[in-house]
Design an enzyme around this catalytic site. Structure first.
Site, mmCIF file in Angstrom:
data_model
loop_
_atom_site.group_PDB
_atom_site.id
_atom_site.type_symbol
_atom_site.label_atom_id
_atom_site.label_comp_id
_atom_site.label_asym_id
_atom_site.label_seq_id
_atom_site.Cartn_x
_atom_site.Cartn_y
_atom_site.Cartn_z
ATOM 1 N N SER A 149 -7.385 -24.332 18.181
ATOM 2 C CA SER A 149 -8.688 -23.669 18.163
ATOM 3 C C SER A 149 -8.602 -22.428 19.035
ATOM 4 O O SER A 149 -7.788 -22.375 19.967
ATOM 5 C CB SER A 149 -9.769 -24.602 18.708
ATOM 6 O OG SER A 149 -10.977 -23.906 18.961
ATOM 7 N N TYR A 162 -12.118 -30.169 25.687
ATOM 8 C CA TYR A 162 -11.764 -29.617 24.381
ATOM 9 C C TYR A 162 -10.803 -28.438 24.543
ATOM 10 O O TYR A 162 -9.785 -28.349 23.845
ATOM 11 C CB TYR A 162 -13.031 -29.170 23.657
ATOM 12 C CG TYR A 162 -12.792 -28.729 22.224
ATOM 13 C CD1 TYR A 162 -12.607 -29.670 21.219
ATOM 14 C CD2 TYR A 162 -12.764 -27.382 21.885
ATOM 15 C CE1 TYR A 162 -12.400 -29.277 19.903
ATOM 16 C CE2 TYR A 162 -12.554 -26.985 20.572
ATOM 17 C CZ TYR A 162 -12.369 -27.936 19.588
ATOM 18 O OH TYR A 162 -12.149 -27.537 18.286
#
Length: 283
Positions: A149, A162
């Site tokens: 990501s 995350y």
């Protein structure tokens, strides 16, 4: 040295984790359109079966496999099922399974949330690479696509677990690119920003953050189908990084050129963002 002249995504024998929805489903269906055979793996068996139906409708063949990628034994079973079905090592491994997490700062996000996020997002990729790569290296051909990501380099606030998980996936992919050079196995890491998927519906994302992020994704996010096409095309070209959106490219450039300013601006925007105040105490 084996060159990267042959496209690996045409008629691929592929394993896709997190294939039950979102980017994973889009990758599986796009591989089918390219004549592929796909093992659709997911902890959500219903979603995996629906993806398998879509794969066959698109012209490919598919089987499903239940797999919790955070469990090494599950990934071993997935590998064995794929080897049995293909009767050889897969030509493409896509470590895509992941969950969203966010809304609390370091010290307030619980250690259980950290463990669950890293277990799926990072250890899931580690397990996939660890258990599948030996057979692919022995075969002397194949490709690995890891879904990371832009969060892995953007390092936005209130998303530490995350961010760390996706930064780890990027680092693992970069390391593999050096270790696999000359083996015939290539590596690509996908680093998108907002994509129109259900990742913001997870229970590790605070509701205020999830709602705001989902609205942004609905308004400005890229479709998973476009992300899938770009990722597979770039993998065929031998590219290590796939950074599909302009905002991701801009963040990448800003972070590399002016890291201190990037951090300060990120903190300022977080304070202005339409998120509810953080709750007191750890979850």
């Amino acid at each position: 040295m084996i060159g990267f002249t042959k496209p690996l995504t045409k008629r691929a024998k592929a394993v896709v984790t997190g294939a039950g929805s979102g980017i994973g489903r889009a990758l599986a269906v796009e591989l089918a359109a390219r004549g592929g055979h796909v093992v659709c793996a997911d902890i959500d068996e219903t979603g995996a079966k629906e993806t398998a139906r879509l794969v066959e409708r698109a012209g490919g063949t598919a089987i499903t496999a239940h797999c919790d990628v955070s469990r090494s034994d599950d990934v071993v079973a997935l590998r064995d099922r794929a080897l049995d079905w293909f009767n050889e090592a897969p030509t493409l491994l896509i470590n895509n399974a992941g969950i969203g997490a966010g809304g609390r700062t370091v010290g307030k996000a619980s250690l259980d949330d950290w463990a669950r996020t890293l277990g799926i997002n990072l250890w899931g990729v580690i397990h996939g690479c660890h258990h599948f790569l030996p057979a692919m290296k022995e075969a002397g051909r194949g490709g690995v696509i890891n879904t990371a990501s832009a969060a892995g380099f953007a390092a936005g606030p209130r998303m530490a677990a995350y961010n760390v998980s996706k930064a780890g996936v990027m680092s693992l992919s970069e390391t593999l690119a050096t270790e696999l050079a000359g083996t015939g196995v290539r590596v690509t890491v996908l680093c998108p920003t907002f994509v129109k998927t259900n990742i913001f519906s997870g229970d590790l994302i605070e509701s205020s953050v999830a709602g705001a992020a989902a609205r942004i994704a609905d308004f400005a996010g890229m479709s998973p189908e476009k992300v899938a096409r770009m990722t597979l095309d770039d993998h065929d070209k031998g590219r290590l990084y796939v950074v599909p959106q302009l905002d991701a490219k801009a963040i990448w450039l800003a972070k590399r050129l002016t890291p201190t300013t990037h951090a300060r601006v990120g903190g300022m925007l977080a304070r202005l963002a339409p998120f509810a105040p953080e709750e007191e105490g750890p979850r």
